[in-house]
Motif scaffolding. Sequence first.
Motif, short mmCIF file in Angstrom:
data_model
loop_
_atom_site.label_atom_id
_atom_site.label_comp_id
_atom_site.label_asym_id
_atom_site.label_seq_id
_atom_site.Cartn_x
_atom_site.Cartn_y
_atom_site.Cartn_z
N LYS A 152 -8.97 -19.42 -2.43
CA LYS A 152 -8.32 -18.84 -3.61
C LYS A 152 -7.39 -17.72 -3.14
O LYS A 152 -7.82 -16.78 -2.48
CB LYS A 152 -9.37 -18.31 -4.59
CG LYS A 152 -10.25 -19.42 -5.17
CD LYS A 152 -11.18 -18.92 -6.25
CE LYS A 152 -12.01 -20.06 -6.84
NZ LYS A 152 -12.89 -19.61 -7.93
N GLU B 273 -1.58 -29.77 -9.28
CA GLU B 273 -0.99 -29.02 -10.39
C GLU B 273 -0.02 -27.99 -9.83
O GLU B 273 -0.44 -26.95 -9.32
CB GLU B 273 -2.08 -28.32 -11.21
CG GLU B 273 -3.08 -29.28 -11.85
CD GLU B 273 -4.12 -28.54 -12.66
OE1 GLU B 273 -3.78 -27.55 -13.34
OE2 GLU B 273 -5.31 -28.92 -12.57
N LYS C 206 -3.81 -26.32 -6.86
CA LYS C 206 -3.12 -25.74 -8.01
C LYS C 206 -2.25 -24.59 -7.52
O LYS C 206 -2.74 -23.69 -6.83
CB LYS C 206 -4.14 -25.23 -9.04
CG LYS C 206 -3.51 -24.67 -10.31
CD LYS C 206 -4.60 -24.26 -11.30
CE LYS C 206 -3.99 -23.71 -12.58
NZ LYS C 206 -5.05 -23.32 -13.56
N TRP D 74 -13.83 -23.55 -1.74
CA TRP D 74 -12.49 -23.21 -2.17
C TRP D 74 -11.75 -22.32 -1.19
O TRP D 74 -12.37 -21.61 -0.41
CB TRP D 74 -12.54 -22.46 -3.52
CG TRP D 74 -13.12 -23.26 -4.64
CD1 TRP D 74 -14.45 -23.48 -4.90
CD2 TRP D 74 -12.40 -23.97 -5.63
NE1 TRP D 74 -14.58 -24.27 -6.00
CE2 TRP D 74 -13.35 -24.59 -6.49
CE3 TRP D 74 -11.04 -24.12 -5.92
CZ2 TRP D 74 -12.97 -25.35 -7.58
CZ3 TRP D 74 -10.66 -24.88 -7.01
CH2 TRP D 74 -11.63 -25.49 -7.83
N HIS E 255 -6.45 -31.72 -5.18
CA HIS E 255 -7.25 -30.62 -5.72
C HIS E 255 -6.58 -29.28 -5.45
O HIS E 255 -7.23 -28.29 -5.13
CB HIS E 255 -8.65 -30.64 -5.13
CG HIS E 255 -9.40 -31.90 -5.41
ND1 HIS E 255 -9.93 -32.20 -6.65
CD2 HIS E 255 -9.67 -32.96 -4.61
CE1 HIS E 255 -10.51 -33.37 -6.60
NE2 HIS E 255 -10.37 -33.86 -5.38
N GLU F 71 -6.57 -22.83 -4.89
CA GLU F 71 -5.82 -22.22 -6.00
C GLU F 71 -4.90 -21.15 -5.42
O GLU F 71 -5.35 -20.25 -4.71
CB GLU F 71 -6.76 -21.59 -7.02
CG GLU F 71 -7.60 -22.60 -7.80
CD GLU F 71 -8.47 -21.94 -8.84
OE1 GLU F 71 -8.48 -20.69 -8.91
OE2 GLU F 71 -9.17 -22.66 -9.58
N GLY G 181 0.78 -21.66 -8.57
CA GLY G 181 1.38 -20.92 -9.68
C GLY G 181 2.88 -20.76 -9.56
O GLY G 181 3.51 -21.20 -8.59
N GLY H 135 -7.05 -29.34 -0.91
CA GLY H 135 -7.93 -28.60 -1.78
C GLY H 135 -9.40 -28.84 -1.55
O GLY H 135 -9.79 -29.60 -0.67
N PRO H 136 -10.20 -28.17 -2.40
CA PRO H 136 -9.78 -27.34 -3.53
C PRO H 136 -9.11 -26.02 -3.10
O PRO H 136 -9.69 -25.26 -2.33
CB PRO H 136 -11.06 -27.06 -4.30
CG PRO H 136 -12.01 -28.15 -3.90
CD PRO H 136 -11.67 -28.44 -2.47
#
Length: 273
Positions: free
Chosen positions: A82, A16, A34, A80, A32, A52, A36, A49-50
């Motif tokens: 992050k 994403e 994401k 994760w 996995h 973010e 921004g 991933g995972p």
Amino acid sequence: MKTLIHPTAVIHPNAELHPTVEVGAYAVIGGHVKVGPDTTIGAHVVLDGPVEIGARNQIFPGAAIGMEPQDRKYTGETSWVKIGNDNRIREYVTINRATGLGEATMIGNGNLLMAYVHVAHNCVIEDSVTISNAVAIAGHVHIESRATISGVLGIHQFVHIGKHAMVGGMSRIDRDVPPYMLVEGNPTRVRSLNLVGLKRAGLSATDLQILKKAFRILYRSDLLFKDALEELELLGDTEHLQHLRRFLLLSQMPGRRGLIPGKGKANSRDDES
């Protein structure tokens, strides 16, 4: 229209990416992941991933983020990385996922990680932290906001580094670094307040005076640790003094590494002094 994704990049269809994300040549992004808005991913970056990643981050060529932790305890559980907003992650930085189901390696906002920094599993780096080149950070290290870590050094697992602390280059960081202090050397010792950093952060003259008194009590007196803490209580109840006292107390709890001592002191614990 500007092409934001280089045609040689390999991006999993389940990844994403916000439409404003830029991806450089030969980058590899797993399913996995994401990312921004307004984040830039340089050439040859690997995101596995995972993971973010927030907004307006700059990830420079060769960085590898989200690889499995280098930890014998890891057994393939989902964990994760992050990352917040406005971070600069320079060339060949590595940031590993956490060990433990649902656990995360956390990077906050506005940090600068210079080239060849390694951030191991389950680390927490808060906000506006500067980490210079070739710093190796072991697992479960916690670095509070606005700390500055100079280059070419290692940080032992489970160490905590307090906010506004300054760590000198090529030091061996095997115990907790108190907030507001400057530490350096081999063996590493608390040398002084981080006065330059505190002034740049905008601390008031009153806060600086109180922290200077706290430094003298902790590192220039002959008081035992417990007695020094009692003396700190007499200085007042400012936010920074509260944080310093809390950090010092927590450093003595089970599972923590204890404190880096002051110059000329063998250890920060009363029973070993």
